[in-house]
Scaffold this motif. Structure first.
Motif, PDB file in Angstrom:
ATOM      1  N   TYR A 142      65.349  54.225  69.610  1.00  0.00           N
ATOM      2  CA  TYR A 142      63.890  54.562  69.338  1.00  0.00           C
ATOM      3  C   TYR A 142      64.212  54.959  67.184  1.00  0.00           C
ATOM      4  N   SER A 143      63.269  54.111  67.508  1.00  0.00           N
ATOM      5  CA  SER A 143      63.266  54.309  65.569  1.00  0.00           C
ATOM      6  C   SER A 143      61.704  55.319  65.220  1.00  0.00           C
ATOM      7  N   LEU A 144      62.086  55.267  64.240  1.00  0.00           N
ATOM      8  CA  LEU A 144      61.306  55.974  63.162  1.00  0.00           C
ATOM      9  C   LEU A 144      59.876  55.752  63.178  1.00  0.00           C
ATOM     10  N   ALA A 145      59.409  54.420  63.167  1.00  0.00           N
ATOM     11  CA  ALA A 145      58.818  54.376  63.798  1.00  0.00           C
ATOM     12  C   ALA A 145      58.182  53.783  64.953  1.00  0.00           C
ATOM     13  N   ASP A 146      59.261  53.561  66.084  1.00  0.00           N
ATOM     14  CA  ASP A 146      58.557  53.556  67.343  1.00  0.00           C
ATOM     15  C   ASP A 146      57.718  55.477  67.968  1.00  0.00           C
ATOM     16  N   TYR A 147      58.293  56.243  67.033  1.00  0.00           N
ATOM     17  CA  TYR A 147      57.996  57.811  67.591  1.00  0.00           C
ATOM     18  C   TYR A 147      56.680  57.955  66.898  1.00  0.00           C
ATOM     19  N   ARG A 148      56.285  57.036  65.436  1.00  0.00           N
ATOM     20  CA  ARG A 148      54.813  57.797  65.287  1.00  0.00           C
ATOM     21  C   ARG A 148      54.625  56.871  66.382  1.00  0.00           C
ATOM     22  N   GLY A 149      54.582  55.516  66.913  1.00  0.00           N
ATOM     23  CA  GLY A 149      53.485  54.733  67.738  1.00  0.00           C
ATOM     24  C   GLY A 149      53.544  55.462  68.834  1.00  0.00           C
ATOM     25  N   ILE A 150      54.516  55.938  69.680  1.00  0.00           N
ATOM     26  CA  ILE A 150      54.215  56.771  70.650  1.00  0.00           C
ATOM     27  C   ILE A 150      53.494  58.208  70.476  1.00  0.00           C
ATOM     28  N   ILE A 151      53.723  58.767  68.960  1.00  0.00           N
ATOM     29  CA  ILE A 151      52.716  60.061  69.234  1.00  0.00           C
ATOM     30  C   ILE A 151      51.076  59.516  69.002  1.00  0.00           C
ATOM     31  N   GLU A 152      51.101  58.320  68.304  1.00  0.00           N
ATOM     32  CA  GLU A 152      49.866  57.394  68.167  1.00  0.00           C
ATOM     33  C   GLU A 152      49.458  57.025  69.275  1.00  0.00           C
ATOM     34  N   ALA A 153      50.032  56.849  70.665  1.00  0.00           N
ATOM     35  CA  ALA A 153      49.239  56.588  71.740  1.00  0.00           C
ATOM     36  C   ALA A 153      49.386  57.845  72.563  1.00  0.00           C
ATOM     37  N   ARG A 154      50.126  59.148  72.463  1.00  0.00           N
ATOM     38  CA  ARG A 154      50.073  59.843  72.862  1.00  0.00           C
ATOM     39  C   ARG A 154      48.375  60.350  72.458  1.00  0.00           C
ATOM     40  N   SER A 155      48.167  60.571  70.960  1.00  0.00           N
ATOM     41  CA  SER A 155      46.832  61.147  70.812  1.00  0.00           C
ATOM     42  C   SER A 155      45.739  60.776  71.532  1.00  0.00           C
ATOM     43  N   LEU A 156      45.896  59.491  71.608  1.00  0.00           N
ATOM     44  CA  LEU A 156      44.777  58.470  71.995  1.00  0.00           C
ATOM     45  C   LEU A 156      44.223  59.116  73.217  1.00  0.00           C
ATOM     46  N   VAL A 157      45.653  58.879  74.214  1.00  0.00           N
ATOM     47  CA  VAL A 157      45.120  59.059  75.935  1.00  0.00           C
ATOM     48  C   VAL A 157      45.052  60.322  76.438  1.00  0.00           C
ATOM     49  N   ILE A 158      45.358  61.152  75.448  1.00  0.00           N
ATOM     50  CA  ILE A 158      45.008  62.448  75.337  1.00  0.00           C
ATOM     51  C   ILE A 158      43.732  63.156  75.302  1.00  0.00           C
ATOM     52  N   ASP A 159      43.134  62.419  74.147  1.00  0.00           N
ATOM     53  CA  ASP A 159      41.644  62.337  73.870  1.00  0.00           C
ATOM     54  C   ASP A 159      40.610  61.968  75.036  1.00  0.00           C
ATOM     55  N   GLY A 160      41.206  60.474  75.326  1.00  0.00           N
ATOM     56  CA  GLY A 160      40.493  60.446  76.354  1.00  0.00           C
ATOM     57  C   GLY A 160      40.771  61.540  77.056  1.00  0.00           C
ATOM     58  N   MET A 161      41.295  62.328  77.456  1.00  0.00           N
ATOM     59  CA  MET A 161      41.230  63.071  78.424  1.00  0.00           C
ATOM     60  C   MET A 161      40.147  63.586  78.400  1.00  0.00           C
ATOM     61  N   PHE A 162      39.777  64.568  77.514  1.00  0.00           N
ATOM     62  CA  PHE A 162      38.697  65.126  77.444  1.00  0.00           C
ATOM     63  C   PHE A 162      37.781  65.093  77.048  1.00  0.00           C
ATOM     64  N   HIS A 163      37.547  63.326  77.098  1.00  0.00           N
ATOM     65  CA  HIS A 163      36.241  63.256  77.229  1.00  0.00           C
ATOM     66  C   HIS A 163      35.597  64.092  78.672  1.00  0.00           C
ATOM     67  N   ALA A 164      36.498  63.683  79.190  1.00  0.00           N
ATOM     68  CA  ALA A 164      35.864  64.733  81.298  1.00  0.00           C
ATOM     69  C   ALA A 164      35.151  65.944  80.571  1.00  0.00           C
ATOM     70  N   LEU A 165      35.599  66.405  80.126  1.00  0.00           N
ATOM     71  CA  LEU A 165      35.235  67.799  79.319  1.00  0.00           C
ATOM     72  C   LEU A 165      34.123  67.667  78.345  1.00  0.00           C
ATOM     73  N   ASP A 166      33.766  66.541  78.078  1.00  0.00           N
ATOM     74  CA  ASP A 166      32.681  66.174  76.907  1.00  0.00           C
ATOM     75  C   ASP A 166      31.618  65.798  77.631  1.00  0.00           C
ATOM     76  N   GLY A 167      31.721  64.361  78.435  1.00  0.00           N
ATOM     77  CA  GLY A 167      30.728  63.896  79.320  1.00  0.00           C
ATOM     78  C   GLY A 167      30.702  64.399  81.056  1.00  0.00           C
ATOM     79  N   GLY A 168      31.427  65.020  81.195  1.00  0.00           N
ATOM     80  CA  GLY A 168      31.563  65.233  82.411  1.00  0.00           C
ATOM     81  C   GLY A 168      31.964  64.415  83.730  1.00  0.00           C
ATOM     82  N   HIS A 169      33.064  63.274  83.005  1.00  0.00           N
ATOM     83  CA  HIS A 169      33.367  62.567  83.389  1.00  0.00           C
ATOM     84  C   HIS A 169      34.882  63.103  84.857  1.00  0.00           C
ATOM     85  N   GLN A 170      34.772  61.866  85.605  1.00  0.00           N
ATOM     86  CA  GLN A 170      36.263  62.135  85.491  1.00  0.00           C
ATOM     87  C   GLN A 170      36.680  63.353  86.799  1.00  0.00           C
TER      88      GLN A 170
END
Length: 234
Positions: free
Chosen positions: A80-108
């Motif tokens: 993995y390159s450093l650019a790969d790692y940055r992309g993975i971190i960005e994707a990780r952030s988006l997925v986790i933020d999506g999960m937190f919407h379960a608390l914000d909106g009472g979903h899932q």
């Protein structure tokens, strides 16, 4: 006989998973290094098994982004390159933020637990896993940390009730650890270098404080990226 055939299939499937898990651990521990090549035959001889479950395990790990298949040479550990790692971190952030919407909106998963008892019980178990991860992080034991950290996030994401997001996050976390280990192994002492706020994150989620939870995760990702960028830069 049908029964014998079925048992054979189960045994091969179990062996396939065991080999995949063992090789994944080897990559995560840095014992199988980026670019290292090997064949199905070599792995089969190493584990004393037939080629079929080994080939299936290696194909599985290739699909997860840990290995690369070469038609003529076999397989190699993905680098993995450093650019790969940055992309993975960005994707990780988006997925986790999506999960937190379960608390914000009472979903899932949370919507099915109006008195919060199931969620609190699950988070208590996740917190215990987080305590083990913290101890390993503070001690600088990255191999132990990876095991507990992967279980921590796997169990935490399961609380939100979306198995697809949980599976995707687990895959991203494995990939990010593979990339990070490639750089972390350059350090002889990892104490103070590894993120160790697992329990703080769980405590924020227990109180359904998604603002604090998002801040903790954002700081975590910034910390992880800074460490890898510093090491990658020499």
């Amino acid at each position: 006989m049908p029964g014998s055939s079925g048992n054979g299939a189960v045994t091969r499937s179990t062996l396939r998973q065991q080999i995949a898990d063992a090789l994944r651990d080897e990559v995560l521990a840095g014992r199988l290094q980026p670019g290292q090549e090997f064949t199905v035959k070599e792995i089969a001889e190493q584990y004393g098994v037939s080629a079929t479950p080994v080939r299936e395990a290696l194909v599985d790990l290739s699909a997860q982004g840990l290995l690369e298949a070469d038609q003529h040479r076999g397989f190699r550990v993905h680098e993995y390159s450093l650019a790969d790692y940055r992309g993975i971190i960005e994707a990780r952030s988006l997925v986790i933020d999506g999960m937190f919407h379960a608390l914000d909106g009472g979903h899932q998963g949370f919507v099915h637990d109006p008195d919060n008892s199931r969620v609190l019980a699950a988070l208590a178990g996740v917190r215990r896993r987080g305590e083990e991860a913290q101890r390993a992080a503070l001690a600088g034991d990255v191999i132990v940390l990876i095991g507990y950290d992967l279980r921590f996030w796997r169990e935490l994401s399961a609380v939100f009730g979306n198995s697809y997001l949980a599976d995707f996050l687990h895959r991203l976390r494995v990939q990010s650890w593979v990339c990070a280990v490639q750089h972390l192994r350059r350090l002889t002492d990892l104490r103070g270098q590894l993120w160790a706020e697992h329990t703080e994150l769980v405590d924020a989620l227990v109180h359904r404080d998604t603002t604090a939870a998002r801040e903790i995760v954002a700081a975590y990702h910034a910390h992880s990226l800074a460490v890898v960028e510093r090491l990658a830069g020499g």
